[in-house]
Motif scaffolding. Sequence first.
Motif, PDB file in Angstrom:
ATOM      1  N   ASN A 180      22.695  -0.585 -24.600  1.00  0.00           N
ATOM      2  CA  ASN A 180      21.374  -0.534 -25.216  1.00  0.00           C
ATOM      3  C   ASN A 180      20.324  -1.037 -24.240  1.00  0.00           C
ATOM      4  N   SER A 181      19.088  -0.750 -24.552  1.00  0.00           N
ATOM      5  CA  SER A 181      17.961  -1.207 -23.730  1.00  0.00           C
ATOM      6  C   SER A 181      18.183  -0.889 -22.255  1.00  0.00           C
ATOM      7  N   LEU A 182      18.572   0.319 -22.005  1.00  0.00           N
ATOM      8  CA  LEU A 182      18.884   0.724 -20.635  1.00  0.00           C
ATOM      9  C   LEU A 182      17.644   0.711 -19.752  1.00  0.00           C
ATOM     10  N   THR A 183      17.872   0.368 -18.511  1.00  0.00           N
ATOM     11  CA  THR A 183      16.809   0.359 -17.499  1.00  0.00           C
ATOM     12  C   THR A 183      17.236   1.238 -16.323  1.00  0.00           C
ATOM     13  N   PRO A 184      16.298   1.631 -15.483  1.00  0.00           N
ATOM     14  CA  PRO A 184      16.679   2.441 -14.318  1.00  0.00           C
ATOM     15  C   PRO A 184      17.716   1.754 -13.430  1.00  0.00           C
ATOM     16  N   GLU A 185      17.745   0.424 -13.458  1.00  0.00           N
ATOM     17  CA  GLU A 185      18.723  -0.318 -12.662  1.00  0.00           C
ATOM     18  C   GLU A 185      20.151  -0.124 -13.169  1.00  0.00           C
ATOM     19  N   ASP A 186      20.300   0.412 -14.342  1.00  0.00           N
ATOM     20  CA  ASP A 186      21.633   0.695 -14.895  1.00  0.00           C
ATOM     21  C   ASP A 186      22.174   2.041 -14.428  1.00  0.00           C
ATOM     22  N   THR A 187      21.367   2.796 -13.708  1.00  0.00           N
ATOM     23  CA  THR A 187      21.809   4.101 -13.212  1.00  0.00           C
ATOM     24  C   THR A 187      22.967   3.939 -12.246  1.00  0.00           C
ATOM     25  N   ALA A 188      24.069   4.603 -12.539  1.00  0.00           N
ATOM     26  CA  ALA A 188      25.279   4.478 -11.725  1.00  0.00           C
ATOM     27  C   ALA A 188      26.351   5.391 -12.311  1.00  0.00           C
ATOM     28  N   VAL A 189      27.433   5.505 -11.568  1.00  0.00           N
ATOM     29  CA  VAL A 189      28.641   6.102 -12.124  1.00  0.00           C
ATOM     30  C   VAL A 189      29.457   4.972 -12.738  1.00  0.00           C
ATOM     31  N   TYR A 190      29.840   5.141 -13.964  1.00  0.00           N
ATOM     32  CA  TYR A 190      30.580   4.114 -14.692  1.00  0.00           C
ATOM     33  C   TYR A 190      32.058   4.491 -14.754  1.00  0.00           C
ATOM     34  N   TYR A 191      32.904   3.490 -14.476  1.00  0.00           N
ATOM     35  CA  TYR A 191      34.345   3.681 -14.452  1.00  0.00           C
ATOM     36  C   TYR A 191      35.040   2.712 -15.396  1.00  0.00           C
ATOM     37  N   CYS A 192      36.121   3.150 -15.963  1.00  0.00           N
ATOM     38  CA  CYS A 192      37.007   2.244 -16.692  1.00  0.00           C
ATOM     39  C   CYS A 192      38.291   2.092 -15.883  1.00  0.00           C
ATOM     40  N   ALA A 193      38.955   0.983 -16.081  1.00  0.00           N
ATOM     41  CA  ALA A 193      40.178   0.706 -15.334  1.00  0.00           C
ATOM     42  C   ALA A 193      41.033  -0.280 -16.096  1.00  0.00           C
ATOM     43  N   VAL A 194      42.288  -0.315 -15.730  1.00  0.00           N
ATOM     44  CA  VAL A 194      43.260  -1.212 -16.332  1.00  0.00           C
ATOM     45  C   VAL A 194      43.349  -2.491 -15.506  1.00  0.00           C
ATOM     46  N   ARG A 195      43.194  -3.616 -16.159  1.00  0.00           N
ATOM     47  CA  ARG A 195      43.337  -4.884 -15.457  1.00  0.00           C
ATOM     48  C   ARG A 195      44.814  -5.214 -15.320  1.00  0.00           C
ATOM     49  N   ILE A 196      45.222  -5.468 -14.091  1.00  0.00           N
ATOM     50  CA  ILE A 196      46.625  -5.805 -13.821  1.00  0.00           C
ATOM     51  C   ILE A 196      46.809  -7.318 -13.774  1.00  0.00           C
TER      52      ILE A 196
END
Length: 125
Positions: free
Chosen positions: A86-102
């Motif tokens: 929520n309340s996104l800003t231009p600084e949030d622009t990116a490629v978002y990834y999910c991953a498994v924590r080992i």
Amino acid sequence: VQLQASGGGLVQAGGSLRLSCAASGRSVRTISNNDMGWFRQAPGKEREFVAAIRWNGGSAYYADSVKGRFTVSRDNAKNAVYLQMNSLTPEDTAVYYCAVRIQGEYISAQSYRYWGQGTQVTVSS
């Protein structure tokens, strides 16, 4: 293990997006059995921690830059993890990834494996 992040898109500043992360194939239970994390990478920058959630949803962790705006959640019955932004800003622009924590620190990318394909989030001003 195959993970897929989805839900990205183009949104105006102040808007919201909800990202999803799902596993496929024989790795379908990977999410429900593990701590999961969200990271993002903007052009020319290193991948940075965004949020993480324990396998049972008991605890969540956030980068200071998103605290109070983003919420990580999970649905183990659906083997999925979500990131409400929520309340996104231009600084949030990116490629978002999910991953498994080992193992290791939640905020360190080195603690994670099985990075899924990312989803692009673009926030216009």
